[in-house]
Design an enzyme around this catalytic site. Structure first.
Site, PDB file in Angstrom:
ATOM      1  N   CYS A 361       0.793  -1.232   0.000  1.00 30.85           N
ATOM      2  CA  CYS A 361       0.000   0.000   0.000  1.00 30.85           C
ATOM      3  C   CYS A 361       0.829   1.288   0.000  1.00 30.85           C
ATOM      4  CB  CYS A 361      -1.006  -0.016   1.139  1.00 30.85           C
ATOM      5  SG  CYS A 361      -0.451  -0.743   2.676  1.00 30.85           S
ATOM      6  N   ARG A 390       7.721 -10.933   5.473  1.00 34.48           N
ATOM      7  CA  ARG A 390       7.380 -10.601   6.850  1.00 34.48           C
ATOM      8  C   ARG A 390       8.199 -11.500   7.778  1.00 34.48           C
ATOM      9  NH1 ARG A 390       0.765  -9.636   6.294  1.00 34.48           N
ATOM     10  NH2 ARG A 390       0.981  -7.961   4.747  1.00 34.48           N
ATOM     11  N   GLN A 408       0.607 -11.729  -2.812  1.00 31.67           N
ATOM     12  CA  GLN A 408      -0.832 -11.553  -2.644  1.00 31.67           C
ATOM     13  C   GLN A 408      -1.441 -11.058  -3.945  1.00 31.67           C
ATOM     14  OE1 GLN A 408      -1.010  -8.707   0.640  1.00 31.67           O
ATOM     15  NE2 GLN A 408      -1.797 -10.297   1.978  1.00 31.67           N
ATOM     16  N   ASP A 410      -2.886  -8.467  -4.402  1.00 34.29           N
ATOM     17  CA  ASP A 410      -3.038  -7.208  -3.676  1.00 34.29           C
ATOM     18  C   ASP A 410      -3.478  -6.105  -4.635  1.00 34.29           C
ATOM     19  OD1 ASP A 410      -2.963  -5.683  -1.449  1.00 34.29           O
ATOM     20  OD2 ASP A 410      -0.790  -5.522  -1.321  1.00 34.29           O
ATOM     21  N   HIS A 412      -5.234  -1.884  -4.693  1.00 36.54           N
ATOM     22  CA  HIS A 412      -5.694  -0.694  -3.972  1.00 36.54           C
ATOM     23  C   HIS A 412      -6.487   0.183  -4.928  1.00 36.54           C
ATOM     24  CE1 HIS A 412      -2.249  -2.138  -1.591  1.00 36.54           C
ATOM     25  NE2 HIS A 412      -3.020  -1.786  -0.583  1.00 36.54           N
ATOM     26  N   LYS A 491     -12.717  -2.731   8.241  1.00 37.27           N
ATOM     27  CA  LYS A 491     -12.557  -3.698   7.157  1.00 37.27           C
ATOM     28  C   LYS A 491     -13.675  -4.724   7.178  1.00 37.27           C
ATOM     29  CE  LYS A 491      -9.457  -6.654   9.896  1.00 37.27           C
ATOM     30  NZ  LYS A 491      -8.217  -7.430   9.914  1.00 37.27           N
ATOM     31  N   HIS A 538      -8.151  -1.041   0.404  1.00 39.66           N
ATOM     32  CA  HIS A 538      -7.236  -2.172   0.291  1.00 39.66           C
ATOM     33  C   HIS A 538      -8.104  -3.416   0.075  1.00 39.66           C
ATOM     34  CE1 HIS A 538      -4.034   0.128   2.637  1.00 39.66           C
ATOM     35  NE2 HIS A 538      -5.141   0.761   2.979  1.00 39.66           N
TER      36      HIS A 538
END
Length: 671
Positions: A361, A390, A408, A410, A412, A491, A538
């Site tokens: 992000c 991570r 991911q 992922d 946005h 979320k 997100h």
């Protein structure tokens, strides 16, 4: 045999029982209690408890509840109500009820560990699949041979039907109460910032805890101690080594028996076992938490990503590529550094600190901000499959479900406030389209403002409303999960249900008003007179591709659908004189993008080759003999022993391409 060892520690301070009794006597005025069906009942402030209300409705409801939800917050059943309230009852059949039940079970384990080990208790939470307790034992470890005795110690605590008693105490009393336990003192120093905090007593056990808990230990009628391991305090190898003991519990022995049956089935479906048998992936000690995907596993991995990319093209997403390494100043700007730096891989570069990115992000915010933006560009949907890292503690790494290196799906979305509701609805439609292909059912949770949140509470309320409206409009049931939002925004969490009835957290839709402010993101308004702030969403559908691959492997239990299968086609020649044709058929399917193999082991009979391919879960077996060679055909069988007979090679190729591209789960039946 365990020897009873009670640690040297203070008892429940004198006067506290009297304090509890005094509170019980101080009944206030009448209160009104609203139930979910619209019924209202009368109660008495500081005297009426949720358990008493449940008992008035039915004894079955009272005995089946493990906690209550009072004005949206979880509450002990025996804790008196203080004022007018909405009241719901939480049973073990809900995730919240299981969390309460297993948290109480962790306290039972803690009581047993104190009583018989003289352990210093450190941390005892519920998990998605039970509970554990971390404890410090000076100069020794918990042995696997001792686990049955630990279980018996827990069952002894259960048989005593000890009540869970809640008390709010001052910070000074906490320090006195836990002066014998340096681990609890650290927690108090780091976590307890308010003048008071809550403790729970369960027999001789007194523990710092927010609760809530079941009414008494006798409600935990079935309990198993499962395993033990060593971990480090706070996950730091430089700190003390602790002993972790895991358990599971249920309200009835029948539920435990069913769980044990499912565990046996789950063991045969363990994705780590399937990964080894089907040659999908492996891990190596020289790169812990980072998966090596073999060709077949890479095929599944890339097919999942290609599936999402095809949906991106339909839904107006643009794929981008962003750096893997950033200066720590980026994470300080985004707010992640103060919340997440312990879980990042950091290293010095020319007198600055850099880190591998754990999420995409902030990089997408830089991408939005790199030039002036106009309202005409919104909504701007950026998708990124960039590699993330991570720094998960080594003790938590578990196959593909908990890794250090992952990707991911992922994305946005930057949009206007007026576009927000439509974009959230689009995200919900996206995940429904994907999960229906996999055959998953799912459930929704709205997670709201947590402690330690960033920003203005009014902005949070503004952010939570469109999420709630979109869920209502979507028409599927959903539940509220108070206080479980991300630190930057509320979320929607989505849990999918697999073939064994287990739920997995994968997809998420997170609303973020904070990051556009922190990065000063703006776009020119429609009339061009002002710069306005975008809203950021997100979202992920698969979530971690690694985790989703594990979930799918266990869900399908080696029997992958054709479109995703690592073993799609096995070509079996009848004899050596058709081997060349078999290799040609295999190459034809490989060129068309199939995972195809040929079995040319002449030391095995034809029937054994067919059986071997079926056991390996090849979706289709194509048998070729002299007749098939002369006619340019193949004889088609499936892994379920269906025989579709002799068909033209090109006909079969085109039909399997159609079934693959349609992503059908039952291609073997539809040929």
């Amino acid at each position: 045999m365990l020897t009873k060892r009670v640690p040297s520690r203070p008892s429940w301070p004198s006067g506290w029982d009297e304090q509890c009794a005094d509170r019980a006597q101080k009944a206030g005025g009448p209160i009104r209690i609203s139930l979910p069906d619209g019924q209202q009942v009368e109660g008495e402030s500081l005297r009426t408890t949720p358990y008493q209300v449940a008992s008035q409705i039915s004894q079955g409801l009272a005995e089946g509840a493990v906690a209550a939800r009072v004005n949206g917050a979880l509450y002990d059943l025996d804790r008196p109500l203080e004022s007018n309230a909405t009241l719901e009852f939480v049973g073990f059949d809900s995730p919240e009820g299981q969390a309460v039940f297993w948290h109480s079970s962790a306290h039972v384990l803690g009581a047993a560990a104190e009583r018989f080990y003289g352990a210093l208790l450190c941390h005892g939470p519920s998990t998605e699949n039970g509970f554990f307790h971390d404890m410090y034992l000076s100069g020794r470890a918990v042995l696997g041979s001792e686990l049955p005795a630990v279980q018996e110690a827990c069952q002894s605590v259960v048989r005593e039907q000890l009540p869970f008693q809640r008390l709010e105490v001052s910070r000074q009393d906490l320090l006195e109460l836990f002066k014998y336990n340096r681990f609890k003192l650290q927690v108090i120093e780091e976590k307890v910032k308010s003048p008071t905090a809550t403790v729970y007593r369960c027999g001789a056990l007194i523990d710092l805890c927010r609760g809530p808990h079941v009414r008494h230990t006798g409600q935990i009628r079935a309990l198993r101690i499962l395993k033990n391991s060593s971990v480090f305090w706070k996950g730091n190898p430089a700190l003390e080594s602790l002993q972790r003991v895991y358990g599971i519990s249920f309200p009835s022995p029948l539920q435990l028996e069913e769980w044990e049956r499912l565990q046996e089935e789950a063991a045969t479906r363990d994705h780590r076992r399937i990964g080894q048998e089907q040659e999908l992936f492996f891990f190596h000690e020289l790169s812990p938490g980072s998966c090596f995907f073999l060709p077949r596993g890479a095929h599944v991995y890339n097919t999942l990503i290609d599936f999402i990319k095809s949906e991106y093209r339909k839904r107006g997403f643009s794929e981008v590529v962003t750096p893997n390494i950033y200066n720590a100043k980026l994470w300080e700007l985004s707010g992640h550094w103060q919340h997440y730096s312990e879980n990042m891989f950091c290293f010095p570069v020319e007198n600055d600190t850099f880190a591998l990115k754990p999420m995409n992000c902030p990089g997408h915010c830089l991408m939005f901000a790199h030039r002036p933006r106009s309202w005409r560009e919104l909504p701007l949907r950026l998708a990124d499959f960039g590699v993330l890292h991570r720094n998960e503690p080594s003790g938590t790494l578990t196959g593909l479900t908990r890794v250090r290196r992952f990707q991911q799906d992922d994305a946005h979305i930057f949009c206007t406030l007026g576009q927000l509701e439509g974009e959230i609805s689009g995200c919900l439609d996206f995940l429904q389209a994907v999960y229906s292909v996999f055959g998953f059912s799912f459930r929704f949770y709205l997670a709201t403002r947590p402690e330690g949140f960033l920003g203005d509470p009014c902005v949070w309320e503004q952010a939570e409303q469109p999420l709630e409206k979109s869920l209502n409009d979507f028409g599927q049931p959903w539940e509220l999960n108070p206080g479980d939002g991300a630190f930057y925004g509320p979320k929607i969490d989505i849990q999918i249900k697999d073939a064994l009835g287990r739920y997995h957290q994968c997809a998420t839709i997170q609303l973020d008003f904070q990051m556009p402010i922190r990065f000063d993101l703006t776009y020119s308004s429609k009339d061009g007179s002002t710069r306005e702030r975008p809203v950021m969403i997100h979202r992920a559908v698969l979530g971690s591709v690694e985790r989703m691959l594990a979930v799918l492997a266990e869900n399908y239990g080696r029997k992958w659908p054709l479109w995703l299968s690592p073993c799609q086609v096995m070509v079996i020649p009848v004899g050596p004189d058709t081997e060349a044709y078999a290799q040609e058929v295999r190459e034809t399917f490989r060129q068309a993008g199939f995972m195809a193999d040929a079995d040319t082991d002449w030391g095995t009979t034809l029937s054994r080759k067919i059986r071997k391919a079926q056991l390996a879960q090849y979706n289709f077996q194509l048998v070729v003999g002299r007749k098939e060679l002369s006619r340019r055909t193949v004889s088609v069988r499936t892994r379920d022993s269906r025989q579709h007979g002799e068909r033209g090679l090109q006909e079969v190729l085109h039909r399997l391409q159609e079934l693959r591209d349609a992503r059908l789960r039952n291609a073997e039946e539809l040929l």
